[in-house]
Design a protein around this motif. Structure first.
Motif: not given
Length: 401
Positions: A129, A132-133, A140, A143-144, A278, A281
């Motif tokens: 997380l 994530n950016r 992605k 990762a999910r 998600f 941040q």
């Protein structure tokens, strides 16, 4: 006496095996420094030794020996696969966390090949997380999948206890003396009418009926306000899962707000805890005052509201105003709980002055492990003395200033 030689032989054999096994284990623990110890390792033991050396002897390059994990995702993925073959899941998770701390492998997590090889846990989800950016699109989706797997396991483990605890506490907290047939609490109704037992008919006349609260009626409002600064990462994961579980209980109204220096209301995502996660941040600053200002606007029924602030209370905004807002909520009848951590360690670093000040105002400040959170919410819903509850649960609470 005739059995003595056989018994002695067995004892000697067992002692020899035990000694050899102990020598083997010490050789693996000490690593390459113990190569002259005289212990012969099997091929599998040598492979285990290489996997341990790659992580715990990263300075081998300086002595001209084999390097550690290297710099490529494929080599790291192979190493992750090796340790999963050689060690139990709990040990694998520890080694993965050590690899992230000692060898700086965060960037490697941006590769799908590596994510497919990891042993997923809460700490790995927190790391993902935080990345994530900067995570490329090709990673992605993987990762999910990793995050969803951990969330599913957490929901399976913690969801049912939380639902049962909250539902049971609501039933006991609210008496409905004019229940419909499907709302009757039969155990309490029978107990209340035992004096009306009819011997001739061998039955009880239920003169007084006691029922549960009306279905679909929101009996408590719960607001989870979650600090998403980097130090709170595991707490964010657990709190997001708990928020989604609470949202599935119709008798409570649940809001989830996350904050750093910006406040985000993620309540509309609670049907999917992966989306909630998600939506965070991790790793920013901290403005608790701004978060409290937003949450004050969510409070419509103060005396029926349980406000749970999950934060280490290190304020980067206006500390004086933050404390004033908390005091205002408490005066208005809101039940304010400050969880200094919601993770498996239960030993947080936190702002002791703010915690003591909030406790003096009437808030309840302590750390909580995930397995105790359902009981905490049940106690809060029933308006129990949370200081007493914490003491009985073995939790050390913050003393008032």
């Amino acid at each position: 006496m005739s059995n003595e030689p056989k018994l002695t032989e067995n004892l000697i054999e067992n002692a020899t095996v035990s000694s050899a096994e102990n020598l083997r284990r010490w050789r693996l623990v000490l690593g390459s420094e113990a190569e002259q110890a005289g212990s012969d390792l099997s091929q599998q033991d040598l492979a285990i030794d290489r996997a341990l050396n790659a992580l715990y002897e990263p300075n081998e390059q300086q002595s001209g020996k084999r390097a550690g994990l290297g710099s490529s995702a494929p080599s790291v993925a192979r190493w992750l696969g090796d340790i999963r073959d050689y060690f139990p899941s709990s040990v694998v998770q520890v080694m993965q966390r050590d690899a992230l701390d000692r060898l700086g492998l965060q960037q490697m997590l941006l590769e799908p090949e590596m994510l497919q090889a990891v042993e997923a846990d809460v700490h790995l989800v927190a790391t993902l997380l935080s990345l994530n950016r900067v995570m490329p699109n090709k990673t992605k989706a993987t990762a999910r999948q990793v995050v969803a797997k951990v969330v599913q396991e957490l929901e399976k483990k913690l969801g049912t206890p939380l639902r049962q605890a909250v539902a049971g506490s609501l039933q006991r907290a609210v008496r409905n003396l004019r229940p419909r047939h499907n709302e009757i609490d039969w155990m309490r109704t029978i107990k209340a009418n035992l004096r009306h037992y009819q011997h001739d008919y061998q039955t009880i006349i239920p003169e007084t009926r006691i029922g549960f609260g009306r279905k679909g009626q929101s009996l408590r409002d719960i607001v989870l306000c979650i600090d998403q600064s980097g130090s709170m990462a595991p707490s964010v994961v657990y709190a997001s899962v708990f928020g989604a579980v609470l949202a599935s209980i119709k008798s409570v109204s649940t809001s989830v707000v996350v904050f750093d220096t910006v406040v985000m209301d993620l309540s509309h995502l609670l049907s999917d805890p992966v989306e909630v996660l998600f939506g965070t941040q991790l790793g920013g600053g901290t403005d608790i005052n701004r978060a409290l200002a937003y949450c004050q606007g969510l409070v419509q029924r103060p005396r029926e509201t349980i406000f749970v602030l999950i934060s280490d209370l290190y304020e980067g905004g206006n500390n004086k105003e933050m404390l004033q807002r908390a005091a205002s909520m408490i005066r208005n009848g809101v039940s304010v709980i400050c969880l200094l951590a919601l993770d498996d360690n239960g030993a947080p670093s936190y702002d002791h002055h703010n915690a003591a000040t909030l406790t003096a105002m009437g808030a309840h400040c302590f750390a909580c492990t995930p397995d105790l959170f359902p009981d905490l919410m049940a106690a809060a819903i029933k308006r129990q003395n949370l200081e007493q509850w914490a003491a009985e649960a073995g939790i050390v609470t913050t003393r008032a200033a």
